[in-house]
Design a protein around this motif. Structure first.
Motif, PDB file in Angstrom:
ATOM      1  N   THR A 178       0.792  -1.103  -0.009  1.00 46.37           N
ATOM      2  CA  THR A 178       0.071  -0.206  -0.050  1.00 46.37           C
ATOM      3  C   THR A 178       1.046   1.340   0.185  1.00 46.37           C
ATOM      4  OG1 THR A 178      -1.562  -1.253   1.110  1.00 46.37           O
ATOM      5  CG2 THR A 178      -1.935   1.200   1.293  1.00 46.37           C
ATOM      6  N   TYR A 179       2.014   1.316   0.860  1.00 46.86           N
ATOM      7  CA  TYR A 179       2.837   2.427   0.953  1.00 46.86           C
ATOM      8  C   TYR A 179       3.389   2.489  -0.415  1.00 46.86           C
ATOM      9  CZ  TYR A 179       2.499   2.974   5.803  1.00 46.86           C
ATOM     10  OH  TYR A 179       2.282   2.935   7.014  1.00 46.86           O
ATOM     11  N   GLY A 180       3.909   1.382  -1.063  1.00 45.44           N
ATOM     12  CA  GLY A 180       4.372   1.394  -2.622  1.00 45.44           C
ATOM     13  C   GLY A 180       3.403   2.250  -3.600  1.00 45.44           C
ATOM     14  N   THR A 181       2.327   1.722  -3.774  1.00 44.93           N
ATOM     15  CA  THR A 181       1.362   2.420  -4.310  1.00 44.93           C
ATOM     16  C   THR A 181       1.268   3.991  -3.991  1.00 44.93           C
ATOM     17  OG1 THR A 181       0.279   0.463  -4.714  1.00 44.93           O
ATOM     18  CG2 THR A 181      -1.264   2.213  -5.198  1.00 44.93           C
ATOM     19  N   GLU A 182       1.101   4.353  -2.768  1.00 44.73           N
ATOM     20  CA  GLU A 182       1.112   5.738  -2.365  1.00 44.73           C
ATOM     21  C   GLU A 182       2.331   6.503  -2.762  1.00 44.73           C
ATOM     22  OE1 GLU A 182      -1.005   4.967   1.802  1.00 44.73           O
ATOM     23  OE2 GLU A 182       0.783   6.066   1.998  1.00 44.73           O
ATOM     24  N   PHE A 183       3.356   5.769  -2.889  1.00 52.17           N
ATOM     25  CA  PHE A 183       4.507   6.451  -3.226  1.00 52.17           C
ATOM     26  C   PHE A 183       5.041   6.330  -4.464  1.00 52.17           C
ATOM     27  CE2 PHE A 183       9.438   6.814  -3.382  1.00 52.17           C
ATOM     28  CZ  PHE A 183       9.482   7.667  -2.593  1.00 52.17           C
ATOM     29  N   GLY A 184       4.139   5.439  -5.184  1.00 53.47           N
ATOM     30  CA  GLY A 184       4.113   5.605  -6.652  1.00 53.47           C
ATOM     31  C   GLY A 184       5.170   4.582  -7.525  1.00 53.47           C
ATOM     32  N   VAL A 185       5.672   3.655  -6.548  1.00 48.21           N
ATOM     33  CA  VAL A 185       6.379   2.287  -6.912  1.00 48.21           C
ATOM     34  C   VAL A 185       5.914   0.836  -6.817  1.00 48.21           C
ATOM     35  CG1 VAL A 185       8.704   3.703  -6.523  1.00 48.21           C
ATOM     36  CG2 VAL A 185       7.603   2.312  -4.830  1.00 48.21           C
ATOM     37  N   PRO A 186       6.597   0.072  -7.814  1.00 44.81           N
ATOM     38  CA  PRO A 186       6.309  -1.431  -7.748  1.00 44.81           C
ATOM     39  C   PRO A 186       7.194  -1.939  -6.526  1.00 44.81           C
ATOM     40  CG  PRO A 186       6.251  -0.860  -9.892  1.00 44.81           C
ATOM     41  CD  PRO A 186       7.011   0.241  -9.000  1.00 44.81           C
ATOM     42  N   VAL A 187       6.648  -2.624  -5.633  1.00 46.56           N
ATOM     43  CA  VAL A 187       7.382  -3.300  -4.551  1.00 46.56           C
ATOM     44  C   VAL A 187       7.154  -5.006  -4.485  1.00 46.56           C
ATOM     45  CG1 VAL A 187       7.503  -3.375  -1.906  1.00 46.56           C
ATOM     46  CG2 VAL A 187       6.574  -1.363  -2.923  1.00 46.56           C
ATOM     47  N   TYR A 188       8.220  -5.639  -4.425  1.00 44.70           N
ATOM     48  CA  TYR A 188       8.240  -6.919  -4.533  1.00 44.70           C
ATOM     49  C   TYR A 188       8.973  -7.660  -3.479  1.00 44.70           C
ATOM     50  CZ  TYR A 188       7.276  -5.625  -9.505  1.00 44.70           C
ATOM     51  OH  TYR A 188       7.074  -5.020 -10.558  1.00 44.70           O
ATOM     52  N   VAL A 189       8.620  -8.659  -2.842  1.00 50.61           N
ATOM     53  CA  VAL A 189       9.469  -9.612  -2.013  1.00 50.61           C
ATOM     54  C   VAL A 189       9.924 -10.584  -2.964  1.00 50.61           C
ATOM     55  CG1 VAL A 189       7.364 -10.996  -1.513  1.00 50.61           C
ATOM     56  CG2 VAL A 189       9.433 -11.158   0.016  1.00 50.61           C
ATOM     57  N   VAL A 190      11.430 -10.711  -2.652  1.00 53.22           N
ATOM     58  CA  VAL A 190      12.162 -11.413  -3.652  1.00 53.22           C
ATOM     59  C   VAL A 190      12.936 -12.708  -3.114  1.00 53.22           C
ATOM     60  CG1 VAL A 190      12.151  -9.593  -5.403  1.00 53.22           C
ATOM     61  CG2 VAL A 190      14.019  -9.858  -3.422  1.00 53.22           C
ATOM     62  N   GLY A 191      13.787 -13.600  -3.934  1.00 51.04           N
ATOM     63  CA  GLY A 191      14.757 -14.535  -3.642  1.00 51.04           C
ATOM     64  C   GLY A 191      14.340 -15.623  -2.549  1.00 51.04           C
ATOM     65  N   GLY A 192      15.192 -15.735  -1.689  1.00 55.63           N
ATOM     66  CA  GLY A 192      15.092 -16.993  -0.773  1.00 55.63           C
ATOM     67  C   GLY A 192      13.658 -17.049  -0.140  1.00 55.63           C
ATOM     68  N   PHE A 193      13.058 -15.646   0.324  1.00 52.85           N
ATOM     69  CA  PHE A 193      11.800 -15.791   0.932  1.00 52.85           C
ATOM     70  C   PHE A 193      10.875 -16.408   0.047  1.00 52.85           C
ATOM     71  CE2 PHE A 193       7.866 -14.318   2.044  1.00 52.85           C
ATOM     72  CZ  PHE A 193       7.626 -14.307   3.520  1.00 52.85           C
ATOM     73  N   VAL A 194      10.681 -16.008  -1.102  1.00 51.32           N
ATOM     74  CA  VAL A 194       9.578 -16.700  -2.066  1.00 51.32           C
ATOM     75  C   VAL A 194       9.887 -18.068  -2.074  1.00 51.32           C
ATOM     76  CG1 VAL A 194       8.772 -16.648  -4.508  1.00 51.32           C
ATOM     77  CG2 VAL A 194       9.541 -14.397  -3.398  1.00 51.32           C
ATOM     78  N   ARG A 195      11.125 -18.459  -2.548  1.00 55.04           N
ATOM     79  CA  ARG A 195      11.445 -20.122  -2.549  1.00 55.04           C
ATOM     80  C   ARG A 195      10.854 -20.598  -1.468  1.00 55.04           C
ATOM     81  NH1 ARG A 195      17.203 -20.129  -1.070  1.00 55.04           N
ATOM     82  NH2 ARG A 195      16.495 -20.129   0.832  1.00 55.04           N
ATOM     83  N   ASP A 196      11.305 -20.258  -0.250  1.00 55.56           N
ATOM     84  CA  ASP A 196      10.691 -20.877   1.020  1.00 55.56           C
ATOM     85  C   ASP A 196       9.306 -20.756   1.289  1.00 55.56           C
ATOM     86  OD1 ASP A 196      13.366 -21.907   1.488  1.00 55.56           O
ATOM     87  OD2 ASP A 196      13.943 -20.231   2.966  1.00 55.56           O
ATOM     88  N   LEU A 197       8.546 -19.708   0.866  1.00 55.61           N
ATOM     89  CA  LEU A 197       7.008 -19.543   0.910  1.00 55.61           C
ATOM     90  C   LEU A 197       6.565 -20.696  -0.122  1.00 55.61           C
ATOM     91  CD1 LEU A 197       4.909 -17.789   2.133  1.00 55.61           C
ATOM     92  CD2 LEU A 197       4.859 -16.706  -0.294  1.00 55.61           C
ATOM     93  N   LEU A 198       7.067 -20.971  -1.127  1.00 54.04           N
ATOM     94  CA  LEU A 198       6.619 -21.791  -2.015  1.00 54.04           C
ATOM     95  C   LEU A 198       6.820 -23.499  -1.513  1.00 54.04           C
ATOM     96  CD1 LEU A 198       7.203 -20.161  -5.423  1.00 54.04           C
ATOM     97  CD2 LEU A 198       5.151 -20.492  -4.368  1.00 54.04           C
ATOM     98  N   LEU A 199       8.028 -23.631  -0.906  1.00 57.18           N
ATOM     99  CA  LEU A 199       8.282 -24.958  -0.354  1.00 57.18           C
ATOM    100  C   LEU A 199       7.599 -25.094   0.899  1.00 57.18           C
ATOM    101  CD1 LEU A 199      11.989 -25.126  -0.970  1.00 57.18           C
ATOM    102  CD2 LEU A 199      10.229 -26.264  -2.091  1.00 57.18           C
ATOM    103  N   GLY A 200       7.096 -24.061   1.750  1.00 61.80           N
ATOM    104  CA  GLY A 200       6.558 -24.242   2.911  1.00 61.80           C
ATOM    105  C   GLY A 200       7.354 -24.312   4.017  1.00 61.80           C
ATOM    106  N   VAL A 201       8.393 -23.674   3.863  1.00 63.67           N
ATOM    107  CA  VAL A 201       9.489 -23.765   4.830  1.00 63.67           C
ATOM    108  C   VAL A 201       9.673 -22.241   5.675  1.00 63.67           C
ATOM    109  CG1 VAL A 201      12.130 -23.799   5.276  1.00 63.67           C
ATOM    110  CG2 VAL A 201      10.736 -24.926   3.285  1.00 63.67           C
ATOM    111  N   GLU A 202       9.819 -22.169   6.927  1.00 64.35           N
ATOM    112  CA  GLU A 202       9.703 -20.948   7.633  1.00 64.35           C
ATOM    113  C   GLU A 202      11.055 -20.304   7.059  1.00 64.35           C
ATOM    114  OE1 GLU A 202       8.609 -19.545  11.828  1.00 64.35           O
ATOM    115  OE2 GLU A 202      10.516 -20.301  12.013  1.00 64.35           O
ATOM    116  N   ASN A 203      10.875 -18.791   6.663  1.00 65.56           N
ATOM    117  CA  ASN A 203      12.065 -18.045   6.497  1.00 65.56           C
ATOM    118  C   ASN A 203      11.544 -16.521   6.928  1.00 65.56           C
ATOM    119  OD1 ASN A 203      14.010 -16.343   5.355  1.00 65.56           O
ATOM    120  ND2 ASN A 203      14.114 -17.660   3.573  1.00 65.56           N
ATOM    121  N   LEU A 204      12.405 -16.174   7.911  1.00 64.57           N
ATOM    122  CA  LEU A 204      12.173 -14.715   8.634  1.00 64.57           C
ATOM    123  C   LEU A 204      12.966 -13.597   7.782  1.00 64.57           C
ATOM    124  CD1 LEU A 204      11.464 -15.879  12.390  1.00 64.57           C
ATOM    125  CD2 LEU A 204       9.859 -15.563  10.476  1.00 64.57           C
TER     126      LEU A 204
END
Ligand code: CTP
Length: 383
Positions: free
Chosen positions: A4-30
């Protein structure tokens, strides 16, 4: 919220890398990494102002960190293309799009992004068949020069392969082997190599990672004039097993024990002193590292006697630290190792009839107190 802040500020925001990998694998990653298509630093500042939290900018890298009140830390980067002026050196950075940012990453499994802006919240960006590789358990480099540009990725490939029980894709393995043969690992600083080796031995089954390092001849490229042999492998297995045994028994014992040093004692025991000194400096090891290694080597033969008394073991090893004790355990027969383990247990539970204070009261001076305590310890050990 960050989307939401990204949209307010006018930039696309992404979560990337190891977090996405682990999310899809169902593994915790903080460990959450965000990438912004636009100015990551200015966006970070905007978020920090809205939430009234601390913000630290790393201007030169186009990144910043946000420190939430509950202790959580979030890194925000600017989408970038890195280009390497020289192989194995840190890259120069240019502002770019998310697709190019993902393409410069190490492996397809680490090159996905999820959009956070509310209009497209949860959209998975997968430009390079990443999800398919993740589903099939494949570690694939995104481009052929990936390992040349960053040879530490060779060690990362092995870490992920072992951690997830994945397979390194054939072409990727070929790129890796060529990079190893062409001595690119030798161009990386000891500090960076050490970080990667330490991560490999922190994994659940470190021996599998080490076996892979041996099989691919990486050990000889990390430590010159050092060769991975079946004997060495056997000793490393025994070392890890003894480390785990002591860890199970007493967590405190291991807390102050440096696993990396023990591994290096085992691997480097056959290496000559001048090469050892070179390796010590390269990997930032303490000044007395070589001396401590040699001290243990000097007791190998003396301790390997089945009828050795606990008091004799004490005399030979009383100056050893935890790392030296575990290294020594990898060098003795199975029967002797059992005996040695019982000795360590007895030593850690020992109760002496008198302590240093009592001896002082009785009129003993400094040196004498040490000698007397040693004597009492030996008597108790042999009881
Ligand atoms: N990365 C890379 N090349 C490297 C190191 C990192 O391309 N030599 C990229 C990868 O996309 C990786 C991300 O940066 O996913 C974050 O790196 P890091 O935090 O080191 O690794 P993770 O993938 O998060 O793995 P881990 O779970 O071990 O922290």
């Amino acid at each position: 919220l960050l989307g939401t802040y990204g949209t307010e500020f006018g930039v696309p925001v992404y979560v990337v890398g190891g977090f996405v990998r682990d999310l899809l694998l169902g593994v915790e990653n903080l460990d959450i990494d965000l990438v912004v298509e636009g100015n990551g630093n200015e966006f970070g500042k905007y978020v920090a102002d809205q939430l009234k939290i601390k913000y630290l900018s790393h201007e030169a890298f186009g990144t910043c960190s946000l420190f939430f009140k509950d202790g959580f830390k979030l890194d925000i980067a600017t989408a970038r293309t890195e280009y390497y002026e020289e192989p194995a050196k840190l890259p120069k950075v240019e502002i770019s799009t998310i697709k190019k940012d993902l393409y410069r990453r190490d492996f397809s499994i680490n090159a996905m992004a999820i959009k956070l802006n509310p209009e497209k919240f949860g959209l998975l960006l997968d430009f390079f068949g990443c999800k398919k590789d993740l589903d099939n358990g494949i570690i694939r480099a995104l481009y052929s020069l990936s390992f040349v540009e960053d040879p530490t990725r060779i060690l990362r490939a092995i870490r992920f392969e072992q951690r997830f029980n994945f397979k390194i894709d054939e072409n990727t393995l070929d790129y890796m082997e060529r990079t190893i043969e062409n001595n690119y690992l030798e161009k990386v600083t000891g500090t960076r190599l050490r970080e990667e080796i330490e991560k490999i031995i922190k994994e659940k089954s470190p021996i599998n990672g080490i076996k892979r390092l041996g099989k691919l001849k990486i050990i000889s490229h990390l430590f010159p004039y050092t060769y991975y042999t079946p004997t060495l492998e056997n000793e490393i297995i025994k070392m890890f097993a003894f480390y785990d045994l002591l860890n199970k028994e007493n967590k405190k014992y291991i807390e102050n024990t440096n696993k990396f040093y023990i591994l290096l004692y085992v691997i480097l025991q056959y290496t000559s002193i001048d090469v050892l000194e070179f390796i010590r400096v390269k990997y930032g090891l303490p000044k007395n590292f070589v001396e401590k290694l040699v001290d243990v080597k000097n007791v190998f033969n003396k301790i390997n006697k089945e009828d050795i008394k606990f008091s004799e073991i004490y005399e030979l090893t009383k100056k050893f630290n935890n790392e030296q004790i575990i290294f020594l355990a990898s060098k003795i027969s199975d029967k002797m190792r059992e005996h040695f383990y019982k000795y360590l247990k007895k030593l850690s539970n020992i109760k002496l009839p008198l302590n240093g204070k009592d001896l002082k009261k009785m009129g003993y001076v400094r040196n004498e107190i040490g000698i007397k305590l040693d004597e009492l310890t030996k008597i108790e050990l042999d009881k």
